[in-house]
Design a protein around this motif. Sequence first.
Motif, mmCIF file in Angstrom:
data_model
loop_
_atom_site.group_PDB
_atom_site.id
_atom_site.type_symbol
_atom_site.label_atom_id
_atom_site.label_comp_id
_atom_site.label_asym_id
_atom_site.label_seq_id
_atom_site.Cartn_x
_atom_site.Cartn_y
_atom_site.Cartn_z
ATOM 1 N N ASP A 1 0.829 -1.211 0.000
ATOM 2 C CA ASP A 1 0.000 0.000 0.000
ATOM 3 C C ASP A 1 0.863 1.261 0.000
ATOM 4 O O ASP A 1 0.588 2.228 -0.727
ATOM 5 C CB ASP A 1 -0.969 0.007 1.182
ATOM 6 N N LEU A 2 1.930 1.254 0.766
ATOM 7 C CA LEU A 2 2.829 2.403 0.840
ATOM 8 C C LEU A 2 3.547 2.629 -0.493
ATOM 9 O O LEU A 2 3.662 3.764 -0.963
ATOM 10 C CB LEU A 2 3.841 2.209 1.972
ATOM 11 N N GLY A 3 4.012 1.541 -1.104
ATOM 12 C CA GLY A 3 4.693 1.650 -2.390
ATOM 13 C C GLY A 3 3.753 2.073 -3.501
ATOM 14 O O GLY A 3 4.123 2.878 -4.369
ATOM 15 N N LEU A 4 2.539 1.563 -3.484
ATOM 16 C CA LEU A 4 1.556 1.931 -4.491
ATOM 17 C C LEU A 4 1.224 3.412 -4.380
ATOM 18 O O LEU A 4 1.164 4.128 -5.378
ATOM 19 C CB LEU A 4 0.298 1.079 -4.348
ATOM 20 N N LYS A 5 1.028 3.897 -3.155
ATOM 21 C CA LYS A 5 0.752 5.324 -2.939
ATOM 22 C C LYS A 5 1.906 6.170 -3.486
ATOM 23 O O LYS A 5 1.675 7.159 -4.187
ATOM 24 C CB LYS A 5 0.549 5.611 -1.453
ATOM 25 N N ALA A 6 3.132 5.790 -3.172
ATOM 26 C CA ALA A 6 4.301 6.537 -3.648
ATOM 27 C C ALA A 6 4.363 6.544 -5.175
ATOM 28 O O ALA A 6 4.669 7.573 -5.789
ATOM 29 C CB ALA A 6 5.582 5.963 -3.051
ATOM 30 N N ALA A 7 4.048 5.408 -5.794
ATOM 31 C CA ALA A 7 4.089 5.318 -7.256
ATOM 32 C C ALA A 7 3.013 6.194 -7.897
ATOM 33 O O ALA A 7 3.262 6.855 -8.909
ATOM 34 C CB ALA A 7 3.927 3.863 -7.706
ATOM 35 N N ILE A 8 1.839 6.235 -7.300
ATOM 36 C CA ILE A 8 0.762 7.091 -7.809
ATOM 37 C C ILE A 8 1.122 8.556 -7.599
ATOM 38 O O ILE A 8 1.008 9.382 -8.513
ATOM 39 C CB ILE A 8 -0.581 6.742 -7.138
ATOM 40 N N ASP A 9 1.591 8.897 -6.387
ATOM 41 C CA ASP A 9 1.928 10.291 -6.073
ATOM 42 C C ASP A 9 3.042 10.837 -6.972
ATOM 43 O O ASP A 9 3.052 12.012 -7.310
ATOM 44 C CB ASP A 9 2.332 10.434 -4.604
ATOM 45 N N GLY B 1 3.562 9.888 -10.051
ATOM 46 C CA GLY B 1 3.162 9.833 -11.449
ATOM 47 C C GLY B 1 3.661 8.602 -12.189
ATOM 48 O O GLY B 1 3.475 8.479 -13.389
ATOM 49 N N LEU B 2 4.299 7.696 -11.483
ATOM 50 C CA LEU B 2 4.805 6.473 -12.114
ATOM 51 C C LEU B 2 3.668 5.625 -12.672
ATOM 52 O O LEU B 2 3.778 5.042 -13.743
ATOM 53 C CB LEU B 2 5.641 5.670 -11.110
ATOM 54 N N ILE B 3 2.575 5.537 -11.901
ATOM 55 C CA ILE B 3 1.383 4.819 -12.363
ATOM 56 C C ILE B 3 0.161 5.698 -12.112
ATOM 57 O O ILE B 3 0.217 6.650 -11.324
ATOM 58 C CB ILE B 3 1.208 3.445 -11.689
ATOM 59 N N VAL B 4 -0.935 5.337 -12.747
ATOM 60 C CA VAL B 4 -2.186 6.078 -12.600
ATOM 61 C C VAL B 4 -3.058 5.378 -11.572
ATOM 62 O O VAL B 4 -3.190 4.155 -11.578
ATOM 63 C CB VAL B 4 -2.913 6.155 -13.966
ATOM 64 N N GLY B 5 -3.649 6.163 -10.680
ATOM 65 C CA GLY B 5 -4.555 5.606 -9.683
ATOM 66 C C GLY B 5 -5.176 6.717 -8.878
ATOM 67 O O GLY B 5 -4.806 7.887 -9.009
ATOM 68 N N PRO B 6 -6.114 6.369 -8.021
ATOM 69 C CA PRO B 6 -6.768 7.369 -7.184
ATOM 70 C C PRO B 6 -5.844 7.824 -6.051
ATOM 71 O O PRO B 6 -4.787 7.226 -5.806
ATOM 72 C CB PRO B 6 -7.966 6.613 -6.615
#
Length: 172
Positions: A35-43, A45-50
């Motif tokens: 969850d922490l890594g996914l948030k960092a990736a979204i924040d 701009g590496l990946i798209v997400g909410p």
Amino acid sequence: RSLTENVLVAAEHAREALRAGVTTVRDLGGRDGVDLGLKAAIDSGLIVGPRLVVSGRPLCMTGGTAHLMGREVDGPDEARKGAREQLKAGADIIKVMATGAVLTQGVEPGSVQLSTDEMRAAVEEAGKAGRRTAAHAIATEGIKNAILAGVDSIEHGCFQDSETIDLMLEHD
């Protein structure tokens, strides 16, 4: 699933959520920091997400609810350190396990888990960092303990009674 598969599935779910119009997701229990890594990736701009609001590893008693994915803590000092670790890792909210749950084998769902003092220590650390807290709390006594510890939100609250609701109102 392996850690790699969990990461890829989480990224796809994030994309699907955003495509469906979901703009914010609150995740209260990340396994292996996904969850922490996914948030960092979204924040970044590496990946798209909410927008993600994440807790990292929930704080639980040794052998208690969510011990396979959580940060086991015993006593207020360990709860304080566990909260600090999750904040350092990037948690937006600290989750504590006030009662047992139905998904942890060998744990009674209604049993009291973390003590009021343990939860209070985590609440204090979260507050110092300007963060909120959430408690997994199914049964009445655990819900009351979480309220008295100052937890911001009660998750589930299945067996609360009118006295517990009054206590919630009294403590905002």
